[in-house]
Scaffold this motif. Structure first.
Motif, mmCIF file in Angstrom:
data_model
loop_
_atom_site.group_PDB
_atom_site.id
_atom_site.type_symbol
_atom_site.label_atom_id
_atom_site.label_comp_id
_atom_site.label_asym_id
_atom_site.label_seq_id
_atom_site.Cartn_x
_atom_site.Cartn_y
_atom_site.Cartn_z
ATOM 1 N N SER A 124 0.845 -1.307 0.096
ATOM 2 C CA SER A 124 0.092 -0.048 -0.070
ATOM 3 C C SER A 124 0.797 1.236 0.004
ATOM 4 C CB SER A 124 -1.003 0.021 1.219
ATOM 5 O OG SER A 124 -1.951 1.047 1.150
ATOM 6 N N PRO A 125 1.314 1.500 -1.144
ATOM 7 C CA PRO A 125 2.222 2.902 -0.974
ATOM 8 C C PRO A 125 1.409 4.133 -0.990
ATOM 9 C CG PRO A 125 1.790 2.063 -3.318
ATOM 10 C CD PRO A 125 1.183 0.906 -2.409
ATOM 11 N N LYS A 126 1.882 4.849 -0.589
ATOM 12 C CA LYS A 126 1.108 6.068 -0.022
ATOM 13 C C LYS A 126 1.128 7.365 -0.807
ATOM 14 C CE LYS A 126 0.403 3.969 3.536
ATOM 15 N NZ LYS A 126 -0.789 2.861 3.847
ATOM 16 N N PRO A 127 -0.209 7.767 -1.406
ATOM 17 C CA PRO A 127 -0.135 8.936 -2.385
ATOM 18 C C PRO A 127 0.476 10.273 -1.598
ATOM 19 C CG PRO A 127 -2.213 8.509 -1.449
ATOM 20 C CD PRO A 127 -1.289 7.594 -0.949
ATOM 21 N N PRO A 128 0.260 11.327 -2.633
ATOM 22 C CA PRO A 128 0.732 12.455 -2.319
ATOM 23 C C PRO A 128 0.074 13.185 -0.753
ATOM 24 C CG PRO A 128 0.738 12.491 -4.436
ATOM 25 C CD PRO A 128 0.185 11.431 -4.113
ATOM 26 N N SER A 129 -1.147 12.847 -0.839
ATOM 27 C CA SER A 129 -1.930 13.300 0.442
ATOM 28 C C SER A 129 -1.448 13.017 1.497
ATOM 29 C CB SER A 129 -3.517 13.042 0.323
ATOM 30 O OG SER A 129 -3.571 11.623 0.156
ATOM 31 N N SER A 130 -0.751 11.902 1.756
ATOM 32 C CA SER A 130 -0.240 11.332 2.865
ATOM 33 C C SER A 130 1.060 12.234 3.484
ATOM 34 C CB SER A 130 0.527 9.895 2.966
ATOM 35 O OG SER A 130 1.441 10.031 1.892
ATOM 36 N N GLY A 131 1.750 13.145 2.498
ATOM 37 C CA GLY A 131 2.783 13.720 3.063
ATOM 38 C C GLY A 131 4.244 12.913 3.008
ATOM 39 N N GLN A 132 3.989 11.763 2.553
ATOM 40 C CA GLN A 132 5.053 10.734 2.485
ATOM 41 C C GLN A 132 5.432 10.395 1.141
ATOM 42 O OE1 GLN A 132 5.568 10.726 6.560
ATOM 43 N NE2 GLN A 132 6.523 9.525 4.911
ATOM 44 N N GLY A 133 6.779 10.268 0.855
ATOM 45 C CA GLY A 133 7.204 9.893 -0.437
ATOM 46 C C GLY A 133 7.459 8.327 -0.521
ATOM 47 N N THR A 134 7.448 7.646 -1.753
ATOM 48 C CA THR A 134 7.600 6.453 -1.883
ATOM 49 C C THR A 134 9.169 6.056 -2.596
ATOM 50 O OG1 THR A 134 5.352 5.913 -2.170
ATOM 51 C CG2 THR A 134 6.617 4.151 -3.276
ATOM 52 N N ASN A 135 9.586 5.210 -2.080
ATOM 53 C CA ASN A 135 11.078 4.772 -2.487
ATOM 54 C C ASN A 135 10.786 3.354 -3.250
ATOM 55 O OD1 ASN A 135 13.458 3.324 -2.876
ATOM 56 N ND2 ASN A 135 14.346 4.106 -1.013
ATOM 57 N N TRP A 136 10.687 3.574 -4.592
ATOM 58 C CA TRP A 136 10.443 2.452 -5.479
ATOM 59 C C TRP A 136 11.345 1.324 -5.604
ATOM 60 C CZ3 TRP A 136 5.736 2.119 -6.319
ATOM 61 C CH2 TRP A 136 4.820 3.361 -6.359
ATOM 62 N N SER A 137 12.572 1.903 -5.325
ATOM 63 C CA SER A 137 13.548 0.643 -5.216
ATOM 64 C C SER A 137 13.268 -0.260 -4.210
ATOM 65 C CB SER A 137 14.817 1.141 -5.136
ATOM 66 O OG SER A 137 15.361 1.823 -6.267
ATOM 67 N N ALA A 138 12.895 0.204 -2.809
ATOM 68 C CA ALA A 138 12.426 -0.386 -1.982
ATOM 69 C C ALA A 138 11.338 -1.461 -1.949
ATOM 70 C CB ALA A 138 12.096 0.378 -0.586
ATOM 71 N N PHE A 139 10.216 -0.724 -2.715
ATOM 72 C CA PHE A 139 8.912 -1.305 -3.171
ATOM 73 C C PHE A 139 9.361 -2.594 -4.032
ATOM 74 C CE2 PHE A 139 5.373 -1.842 -5.647
ATOM 75 C CZ PHE A 139 4.160 -1.716 -4.731
ATOM 76 N N GLU A 140 10.351 -2.440 -5.091
ATOM 77 C CA GLU A 140 10.694 -3.506 -5.963
ATOM 78 C C GLU A 140 11.471 -4.694 -5.007
ATOM 79 O OE1 GLU A 140 10.868 -4.067 -9.262
ATOM 80 O OE2 GLU A 140 10.126 -2.220 -10.029
ATOM 81 N N GLU A 141 12.302 -4.269 -3.827
ATOM 82 C CA GLU A 141 12.721 -5.322 -3.183
ATOM 83 C C GLU A 141 11.591 -6.234 -2.267
ATOM 84 O OE1 GLU A 141 15.425 -3.492 -0.486
ATOM 85 O OE2 GLU A 141 16.847 -2.606 -1.919
ATOM 86 N N CYS A 142 10.486 -5.497 -2.091
ATOM 87 C CA CYS A 142 9.655 -6.276 -1.624
ATOM 88 C C CYS A 142 8.889 -7.171 -2.538
ATOM 89 C CB CYS A 142 8.388 -5.132 -0.880
ATOM 90 S SG CYS A 142 8.900 -4.182 0.449
ATOM 91 N N LEU A 143 8.529 -6.750 -3.634
ATOM 92 C CA LEU A 143 8.083 -7.684 -4.492
ATOM 93 C C LEU A 143 9.200 -8.980 -4.838
ATOM 94 C CD1 LEU A 143 7.144 -5.101 -7.508
ATOM 95 C CD2 LEU A 143 5.395 -6.435 -5.911
ATOM 96 N N THR A 144 10.423 -8.621 -4.826
ATOM 97 C CA THR A 144 11.203 -9.814 -4.937
ATOM 98 C C THR A 144 11.075 -10.701 -3.554
ATOM 99 O OG1 THR A 144 12.723 -8.377 -6.134
ATOM 100 C CG2 THR A 144 13.586 -10.464 -5.161
ATOM 101 N N ALA A 145 11.095 -10.231 -2.710
ATOM 102 C CA ALA A 145 10.876 -10.913 -1.469
ATOM 103 C C ALA A 145 9.662 -11.714 -1.140
ATOM 104 C CB ALA A 145 11.220 -9.753 -0.143
ATOM 105 N N ALA A 146 8.720 -11.466 -1.937
ATOM 106 C CA ALA A 146 7.442 -12.132 -1.767
ATOM 107 C C ALA A 146 7.116 -13.038 -2.790
ATOM 108 C CB ALA A 146 6.126 -10.826 -1.895
ATOM 109 N N LYS A 147 7.970 -13.370 -3.561
ATOM 110 C CA LYS A 147 7.983 -14.453 -4.442
ATOM 111 C C LYS A 147 7.277 -15.703 -4.027
ATOM 112 C CE LYS A 147 9.913 -12.270 -8.011
ATOM 113 N NZ LYS A 147 8.934 -11.933 -9.005
ATOM 114 N N GLY A 148 6.147 -16.064 -4.477
ATOM 115 C CA GLY A 148 5.295 -17.107 -3.728
ATOM 116 C C GLY A 148 4.128 -16.872 -3.209
ATOM 117 N N ALA A 149 4.059 -15.453 -2.738
ATOM 118 C CA ALA A 149 3.001 -15.104 -2.456
ATOM 119 C C ALA A 149 1.798 -14.593 -3.354
ATOM 120 C CB ALA A 149 3.290 -14.076 -1.226
#
Length: 234
Positions: A124-149
């Motif tokens: 659940s990446p957070k959109p601009p209204s959250s005031g937070q940015g998204t690190n898409w490299s970290a997001f990619e690492e999550c995708l890799t770690a979740a292989k099989g789910a």
């Protein structure tokens, strides 16, 4: 090892995302690396509440889930805060041995090896209204770690800028099932929620997506808010 737990509750129904309506027990972890402007679970985020969190061993956590569910192996949702801050692998191992299945929701800022043991990972990446940015490299690492789910993406939408951002996120990850839901601007658990306002926001989101030919996302309400308002523990 102990884990910081803000609360364990249920069974109730999952109120949002791909598992909406499913009977679920919840493990809410204490602590988060984000400070979203509209966070509805600050009791599990801000350090001022840390004295209310419990330090629990994995077997004690699962014992409480088993007690609450009457020993019926149902879906267990690990949320927060950001549960990826901590190592929930032992909890998942214990629960799966007894037939429980696990889902986890996280913003995708920290990857964990135990993501691969989940039945579903909700990113659940957070959109601009959250005031937070998204690190898409970290997001990619999550995708890799979740292989099989089973991996899905869920984004809360408050305004047009969020919606444009969600379109860009969907274009970045077209293989991920996308769930959008209107945000609830009133997060005070002591204040009543206007169901009419929430319904109006849902209708707006439908009109701005399906109504304008964007047929990719699943559009859902925050069902728990419609039913119980801002009450904690749902």
């Amino acid at each position: 090892m102990t884990l910081r737990i803000a609360e364990i509750f249920g069974p109730t129904i999952q109120g949002e995302g791909a598992l909406i309506g499913q009977p679920t027990a919840f493990i809410r972890a204490g602590g988060c690396d984000y400070r979203c402007s509209w966070c509805d679970s600050l009791h599990a985020v801000e350090s001022q509440h840390r004295h209310d969190w419990l330090a629990m061993e994995p077997d004690a956590i699962m014992a409480e889930v088993v007690r609450l569910s009457g020993g019926q192996p149902i879906t267990v949702s690990i949320s927060g805060g950001n549960p990826a801050i901590q190592d929930f692998a032992p909890v998942i191992e214990l629960g799966k041995a007894s037939g429980y299945r696990f889902a986890c929701e996280t913003q995708g800022s920290i990857a964990r090896h135990w993501f691969s043991e989940l039945a579903m990972l909700v990113l659940s990446p957070k959109p601009p209204s959250s005031g937070q940015g998204t690190n898409w490299s970290a997001f990619e690492e999550c995708l890799t770690a979740a292989k099989g789910a089973d991996i899905v993406m869920k984004i809360v939408i408050f305004d047009d800028r969020d919606l444009l951002w969600a379109r860009e996120a969907a274009a970045r990850y077209p293989a991920l099932a996308l769930y959008l839901q209107p945000g609830n601007p009133n997060t005070d658990p002591l204040q009543p929620v206007s169901t009419q306002s929430l319904s109006d926001r849902l209708l707006w989101l439908v009109e701005e997506t399906v109504g304008k030919g964007w047929l990719v996302p699943h559009i859902l309400p925050q069902l728990h808010v419609l039913i119980w308002g801002n009450k904690r523990g749902v």
